[in-house]
Design an enzyme around this catalytic site. Structure first.
Site, PDB file in Angstrom:
ATOM      1  N   TYR A 298       0.846  -1.205   0.000  1.00 36.46           N
ATOM      2  CA  TYR A 298       0.000   0.000   0.000  1.00 36.46           C
ATOM      3  C   TYR A 298       0.878   1.250   0.000  1.00 36.46           C
ATOM      4  O   TYR A 298       1.639   1.489   0.939  1.00 36.46           O
ATOM      5  CB  TYR A 298      -0.894  -0.025   1.233  1.00 36.46           C
ATOM      6  CG  TYR A 298      -2.079   0.921   1.158  1.00 36.46           C
ATOM      7  CD1 TYR A 298      -3.320   0.484   0.700  1.00 36.46           C
ATOM      8  CD2 TYR A 298      -1.961   2.248   1.566  1.00 36.46           C
ATOM      9  CE1 TYR A 298      -4.413   1.341   0.643  1.00 36.46           C
ATOM     10  CE2 TYR A 298      -3.047   3.110   1.509  1.00 36.46           C
ATOM     11  CZ  TYR A 298      -4.271   2.659   1.042  1.00 36.46           C
ATOM     12  OH  TYR A 298      -5.349   3.513   0.992  1.00 36.46           O
TER      13      TYR A 298
ATOM     14  N   TYR B   4      -5.781   5.838  -7.007  1.00 36.67           N
ATOM     15  CA  TYR B   4      -5.988   5.654  -5.573  1.00 36.67           C
ATOM     16  C   TYR B   4      -7.424   5.240  -5.346  1.00 36.67           C
ATOM     17  O   TYR B   4      -8.330   6.075  -5.323  1.00 36.67           O
ATOM     18  CB  TYR B   4      -5.670   6.971  -4.854  1.00 36.67           C
ATOM     19  CG  TYR B   4      -6.005   6.991  -3.371  1.00 36.67           C
ATOM     20  CD1 TYR B   4      -5.277   6.226  -2.464  1.00 36.67           C
ATOM     21  CD2 TYR B   4      -7.029   7.788  -2.885  1.00 36.67           C
ATOM     22  CE1 TYR B   4      -5.562   6.255  -1.103  1.00 36.67           C
ATOM     23  CE2 TYR B   4      -7.331   7.838  -1.518  1.00 36.67           C
ATOM     24  CZ  TYR B   4      -6.590   7.061  -0.640  1.00 36.67           C
ATOM     25  OH  TYR B   4      -6.883   7.099   0.705  1.00 36.67           O
TER      26      TYR B   4
END
Lengths: 395, 395
Positions: free
Chosen positions: A296, A346
């Protein structure tokens, strides 16, 4: 704890997404439905077969509206996980639990947001509070001092990590350059065809020192959906299953959301270490068994810190690991072959889970050779989660 | 579907609550921590042993703040369920799934709210929207026509139910009178020592016809917590375990939140029927096997409709069932022996789960004889959930 009973019983059988943009021009509900419809088509399943839905607590699309709009009939399982991107892998864990328990057979995980065109997490603005919540009180200790945005919260950890590990801004930059290199080769990425140089990273404007613009992930509009079903059923569907070999969540001592500053060591991601211990214990696998990883990447320093917490390098050794090119294509552990949230888009990490599935299938635009297992992680700094996806063994 | 694999593997080992009031005078976070501390003490467990937390999406107390404040150490499972009181039993289902999978050993379920003193669901006011959500769009179709409150949404169903079943306002009143009779004998109930007569119900002012004031549950401040662990471990703890024999969630075709008005038959709770089918199939039990039930009583007509959906009476027969005194003490199915949300307090149904546990333990203030199984239901009109608790068999 005994071996994780999930191991291998459930799999991701379908993936779908909208385009990743800065202005989708349509509602979040429509984005969710488009991604889900695509994921079901990918798996070869009909909307009437969906009987479970899992999403993030922050998703604005309630399950019942999504379900009506995709043409669902009977919904037998629905749940949410809090903590923004920290939920990315936990939603898949939820789906796997439901499938394993026989509560549902086809569980769709979704995340849809107009996070760029309708609202921005990086704005530093919060909606007016109509009630005093524990969440607002927590942030209330920091915001008066200017710690208003995710970048500012992470900057505190990043500075301490630099002090302890000797990492430099250029090391953070190497992460960004690698992600953008991967994204440049991914037609679905916002930054397709747009690699950056380390010099461009170093010249990008400071957001909150030591973080520069190019250390921060994008803000995006878009949606991603995944279809989870039993591994047995998945084997009869359209795509090779990505088996959920392990899944875990974690929050650790003195945990706050992004602001766990009262810990003995703020440069350590203890919640990630907790997740890592569970994953390795559940699966019997080790970092050496991962051929690639989706880490991430909301902010570049947290990629380095996660590499250490998951045991791909010793503490403080991640900067050298990256300098040696180990997270790039051809390295020891190619990271974020889709370009990550710095390069592709995102979508709170769910697009990363989809890339993990593509690496298992062999359909990534940056395929890694002979992938058996992929680690996928979720947002850090908050209570977090992670998955190991694998090819599984035909039974 | 095969037999539910949860059946009997997990149990409720501890229950705790604050007082139920109209003004708690303290924060929702403190209420949550007080209830959890009490539940752990009831079970004989320490806060450091808690490794899972489940709550409602509407709870304002984020897991990490609750966990820090009770003195937790490592949190390995956390999830939320949407739809207000519809989540009451699904949170327990979540906890049971985690325990069964070995993801966590001691999972606490909590709900804490100052729903009377800080905000009121019945006010008809919603906080200003900062973003367009699917949820707001759904309500946007109804609110311009004055359908602003839960009572108004339910009134539409109640009127139709009266038309189809022949139920009268007095039948609704008999439900309220029974709940208040039970509450009158419960020292923890807000309406302890305050029974009502049918004449008082009939004289109470209309809220939204056909609903009168005394058809509507209270608005309350307070908190409830439950401790879920493996049945095996629970047998070694302080209290007799309430074994989770079955648990299910449901949302059905054309489901909306409280406003599923486009269904063929709006006087039928199809989501409850879906939950009921799953419960009976999972457990191999039938309505005849339940000695008592906790039926979510936000509004009296929905108690009648649930009695039918769960199969305690035929369709349209619930008014006669209630007229015959079958839901009172000594009846075929004593309902809400704690006094329900009409009489004890409105903690989004979690206080009802605690009463189910007390009936299994034999510690209810209105004990039913020879209880083997209790049905506990959750908020209806929304996607819902339910549980069957049992004494289990020592293995």
């Amino acid at each position: 704890m005994s071996r994780f009973v999930l191991g291998g019983a459930a799999a991701i059988a379908g993936i779908g997404a909208t385009e990743f943009s800065k202005q989708s021009g349509r509602s979040e509900l429509r984005l969710a439905c488009e991604a889900i419809t695509a994921a079901l088509a990918d798996a070869g399943l009909r909307p009437a077969e969906v009987d479970g839905l899992c999403t993030y607590s922050l998703d604005h699309n309630i399950e019942s509206e999504v379900f009506r709009n995709i043409g669902g009939r009977e919904l037998k399982f629905f749940s949410r996980v809090h903590y923004g991107g920290g939920a990315a892998c936990a939603t898949v864990l939820q789906a796997a639990l439901a499938v394993q328990a026989g509560l549902a057979e086809v569980v769709v995980v979704y995340r849809a947001m107009n996070e760029r065109s309708e609202y921005r997490f990086g704005s530093g603005l919060m909606p007016a509070a109509h009630v005093v919540t524990a969440e607002l009180v927590q942030f209330g200790w920091y915001m008066p001092y200017g710690l208003m945005t995710p970048a500012s919260w992470v900057a505190m950890l990043a500075r301490r990590y630099m002090h302890e590990s000797g990492a430099t801004s250029a090391d953070f930059g190497r992460v960004a350059v690698t992600m953008r290199e991967h994204a440049a080769r991914n037609p679905a990425a916002w930054f397709h065809g747009k690699p950056i140089t380390l010099a461009e990273h170093q010249a990008s404007r400071p957001i909150c020192e030591p973080l520069r613009l190019l250390d921060c992930c994008q803000e995006s509009d878009g949606a991603v959906a995944l279809v989870v079903t039993s591994t047995e059923r998945a084997r009869g569907l359209r795509q090779p299953p990505a088996v959920i070999a392990a899944a875990a969540q974690g929050a650790a001592s003195d945990q706050q959301q992004m602001t766990s500053y009262y810990r003995a060591d703020i440069a350590r991601l203890t919640e990630v270490e907790l997740v890592a211990r569970q994953l390795w214990a559940q699966s019997g696998l080790a970092p050496a068994d991962m051929q690639t990883a989706v880490i991430y990447d909301h902010f570049t320093p947290l990629v380095l810190m996660q590499l250490e917490a998951y045991g791909f390098c010793d503490r403080g050794a991640a900067p050298q690991f990256v300098r040696d090119g180990q997270i790039g294509l051809g390295g020891r552990l190619p990271v974020n072959t889709h370009g990550g949230q710095l390069g592709e888009g995102y979508i709170h990490g769910l697009n990363g889970v989809a890339e993990g599935v593509r690496q298992i299938r062999g359909t990534s635009c940056n395929p890694v050779a002979a992938v058996e297992h992929v680690l996928v992680t979720a947002g850090t700094g908050v209570p977090t989660s992670a998955l190991i996806l694998g090819r599984g063994t035909r039974r």
